[in-house]
Design a protein around this motif. Sequence first.
Motif, short mmCIF file in Angstrom:
data_model
loop_
_atom_site.label_atom_id
_atom_site.label_comp_id
_atom_site.label_asym_id
_atom_site.label_seq_id
_atom_site.Cartn_x
_atom_site.Cartn_y
_atom_site.Cartn_z
N LEU A 186 0.84 -1.21 0.00
CA LEU A 186 0.00 0.00 0.00
C LEU A 186 0.87 1.26 0.00
N THR A 198 1.06 4.06 -2.95
CA THR A 198 0.79 5.45 -2.57
C THR A 198 1.90 6.38 -3.04
N LYS A 230 -5.67 -0.78 -4.06
CA LYS A 230 -5.44 -0.48 -2.64
C LYS A 230 -6.71 -0.71 -1.83
N ILE A 232 -2.79 4.84 6.30
CA ILE A 232 -2.43 3.44 6.04
C ILE A 232 -1.71 2.85 7.25
N MET A 259 -8.40 6.25 0.23
CA MET A 259 -7.62 5.66 -0.86
C MET A 259 -8.17 6.09 -2.23
#
Lengths: 89, 205
Positions: free
Chosen positions: A17, A21, A48, B80, B195
């Motif tokens: 992730l 990103t 994601k 995250i 996201m």
Amino acid sequence: MEDKKFIRPCTLIYFLLLGLTVTTWFIGTQGLSGLQISLLVLGFALIKGQLIGDYFMGLKQVSGFWRWPVTLWLILVGSLVTYAFMISI
Amino acid sequence: MCIIRLIQFWTCENRETIMEKNNWPPGDLVIWFFILAELLVFGVFFAAYAFTRANNVELFNEYQLHLDRNAALINTVALITSSYFVVRAVAAIRDDNSKGCFHWLLAALFMGVVFLVVKGMEYHHHFSLGINLSTNTFYMFYLSLTFFHFLHVILGMIILLAVALKARSGGYSAAEHTGVETGASYWHMVDLVWMILFPLVYVMR
């Protein structure tokens, strides 16, 4: 001892992730634009989202009705945004 | 079939047993109805943003460049990481480790604070330039979308704090930790929505 079978995949997903990103951010800082770039970035976002649903929310271990709402939401949102970007050209 | 399972779930004293047997999602089922409702609202917001942009491409592309992508990166990493810490908290309580669960939840809350501070700085920057909801269509969407999410982060942190305090007092165990999984599911939803929001508002052009 915490459940390693649960944590190890989640740790790998966490780094994946982060990687997606940073890639998205890098594309943004380069000022790249266009339908293909936008759809690539959207694809990263949908991946994601699915990873968060499957591993962090634990839906990968769920069968039946509750396996699918997050996936269907991602497909629906992804489709609508894709269509909107396609007609904006 | 689904209705029968719902009745089984609500009438069973030990819901976790039913959940394992029937593969219900983690946490209390009620939070999942709430999560679906939240996802629906955010989905409508995202579609509205994208279709409005389709008729105002130049305006959206111009003002999107004024946003701070570095701040958005920090916030995405914060959420995250926070979600991952919550995963660790769930793993800890499944191992009957209340103290570990509490500490992981505190770490998750700290990352939530990071998100709020960075987002607050972004808002301060915009407001100091006189930007508000009526500046233009792009800022109307940007401010309303991100502030709506901002409020969800605050609500999620309140839930995580309540769960953390109960974990500290030994209120959860390996046998009964539905509350931890319920709070975790909500927090992951907040992360999931961001996201999509991050690339849609900050990057896609």
